[in-house]
Write a protein that holds these residues in place. Structure first.
Motif, PDB file in Angstrom:
ATOM      1  N   LYS A  73       0.975  -1.392  -0.027  1.00 44.60           N
ATOM      2  CA  LYS A  73       0.215  -0.045   0.130  1.00 44.60           C
ATOM      3  C   LYS A  73       0.967   1.304  -0.029  1.00 44.60           C
ATOM      4  O   LYS A  73       1.732   1.279   0.797  1.00 44.60           O
ATOM      5  N   ASN A  74       0.650   2.104  -1.007  1.00 45.16           N
ATOM      6  CA  ASN A  74       1.647   3.233  -0.994  1.00 45.16           C
ATOM      7  C   ASN A  74       2.862   2.936  -0.954  1.00 45.16           C
ATOM      8  O   ASN A  74       3.714   3.668  -0.347  1.00 45.16           O
ATOM      9  N   ALA A  75       3.527   2.064  -1.705  1.00 43.00           N
ATOM     10  CA  ALA A  75       4.994   1.563  -1.562  1.00 43.00           C
ATOM     11  C   ALA A  75       5.555   1.679  -2.942  1.00 43.00           C
ATOM     12  O   ALA A  75       5.110   1.410  -3.836  1.00 43.00           O
ATOM     13  N   GLN A 104      12.771  -7.353  -7.038  1.00 44.39           N
ATOM     14  CA  GLN A 104      11.772  -6.797  -8.343  1.00 44.39           C
ATOM     15  C   GLN A 104      11.347  -5.730  -7.599  1.00 44.39           C
ATOM     16  O   GLN A 104      11.404  -5.317  -6.626  1.00 44.39           O
ATOM     17  N   GLU A 105      11.202  -4.772  -8.552  1.00 47.29           N
ATOM     18  CA  GLU A 105      10.589  -3.424  -8.442  1.00 47.29           C
ATOM     19  C   GLU A 105       9.152  -3.387  -8.180  1.00 47.29           C
ATOM     20  O   GLU A 105       8.458  -3.902  -8.828  1.00 47.29           O
ATOM     21  N   ILE A 106       8.548  -2.512  -7.225  1.00 45.25           N
ATOM     22  CA  ILE A 106       7.332  -2.587  -6.850  1.00 45.25           C
ATOM     23  C   ILE A 106       6.702  -1.704  -8.033  1.00 45.25           C
ATOM     24  O   ILE A 106       6.788  -0.466  -8.084  1.00 45.25           O
ATOM     25  N   ALA A 166       4.513  -6.894  -6.393  1.00 46.29           N
ATOM     26  CA  ALA A 166       5.700  -7.415  -6.895  1.00 46.29           C
ATOM     27  C   ALA A 166       5.434  -8.673  -7.240  1.00 46.29           C
ATOM     28  O   ALA A 166       5.039  -9.522  -6.388  1.00 46.29           O
ATOM     29  N   ASN A 167       6.035  -9.289  -8.241  1.00 42.25           N
ATOM     30  CA  ASN A 167       5.754 -10.814  -8.554  1.00 42.25           C
ATOM     31  C   ASN A 167       6.977 -11.429  -8.831  1.00 42.25           C
ATOM     32  O   ASN A 167       7.944 -10.777  -9.534  1.00 42.25           O
ATOM     33  N   TRP A 168       7.038 -12.854  -8.631  1.00 46.36           N
ATOM     34  CA  TRP A 168       8.157 -13.463  -9.010  1.00 46.36           C
ATOM     35  C   TRP A 168       7.673 -15.002  -9.551  1.00 46.36           C
ATOM     36  O   TRP A 168       6.363 -15.525  -9.344  1.00 46.36           O
TER      37      TRP A 168
END
Length: 247
Positions: free
Chosen positions: A128-130, A150-152, A157-159
């Motif tokens: 949230k808001n990151a 990973q960049e948000i 962020a997904n892997w």
């Protein structure tokens, strides 16, 4: 704790197709509820109250052109109906907590497809808001196919991962804080809870993206464990009540 108590009793059902497991569970739960209902209610009184309610309803139809008289009958009907509901509520309260515990077991074992050995799957961290980067660390036996760092993007962020049969602990690091999540890779119907709520700092939740288990296909409607249970339990409950001649 309750899951550990139920596992020795209910785990043998997991070797069956989920449809059969839910069929058996629905029947057993419906049977137990019906027997408790029969034992805890005065059936003669229940049938009398039900009969009175029907008579009141018939009277109200006949008095539709006499509002005052109809209101008086309606009041009596409501009092009778409330008494009936009060008597039927006692067995409901007795069975409520055990049923909720069994529902928890079903959700923990029949809600999702397993992640199979060497099957590609994704995990997601929701924020949230990151902004910034989040890093995923995995133990031996797991492979992170995508970049572990990973960049948000859009608060996610997904892997992409795959791994061997076994139990694992995933570790996510964000802004110096580490968060863990259990993962199970299995060749049978088994999984760890795929959603972990964190709600700490800017991290909201961690998801292992198991596919939801579809137990039945009703004319294109893909039904999960809860819908399947409700359908079966309604059928069994009505049939058992009729067989036992219950009010």
């Amino acid at each position: 704790m309750f899951e550990n108590l139920l596992n020795p009793i209910l785990n043998p059902l997991l070797v069956l197709h989920p449809l059969w497991s839910l069929l058996i569970l629905s029947f057993l739960i419906s049977l137990i509820i019906t027997l408790i209902y029969k034992a805890m209610t005065d059936q003669d009184l229940m049938k009398q109250l039900k009969s009175e309610t029907k008579e009141f309803q018939k009277e109200m139809k006949e008095l539709k052109d006499h509002p005052k008289k109809m209101m008086a009958v309606q009041k009596k009907a409501m009092q009778t109906n409330m008494k009936y509901m009060g008597l039927s509520m006692k067995p409901t309260l007795v069975t409520f907590i055990p049923i909720i515990i069994i529902f928890g077991w079903m959700h923990a074992h029949l809600a999702y497809e397993p992640i199979l050995p060497n099957q590609d799957f994704t995990v997601t961290a929701n924020f949230k808001n990151a902004v910034g980067n989040v890093e995923l660390s995995v133990p031996e036996g797991l492979t992170v196919i995508s970049n572990p760092l990973q960049e948000i993007m859009d608060n996610k962020a997904n892997w992409l991962l795959k791994g061997d049969l076994g139990e694992y602990v995933l570790e996510y690091e964000f802004e110096g804080n580490k968060h863990t999540q259990e993962l199970l890779i299995a060749d049978e119907l088994a999984y760890k809870t795929p959603i972990k709520l964190v709600k700490k700092d800017k991290l909201k939740s961690l998801h292992i993206n198991n596919e939801k288990l579809k137990v039945m296909n009703l004319f294109g409607w893909q039904v999960g464990w809860l819908g399947t249970y409700i359908i079966f339990s309604l059928i069994f409950s009505m049939a058992l009540r009729k067989m036992m001649n219950l009010a």
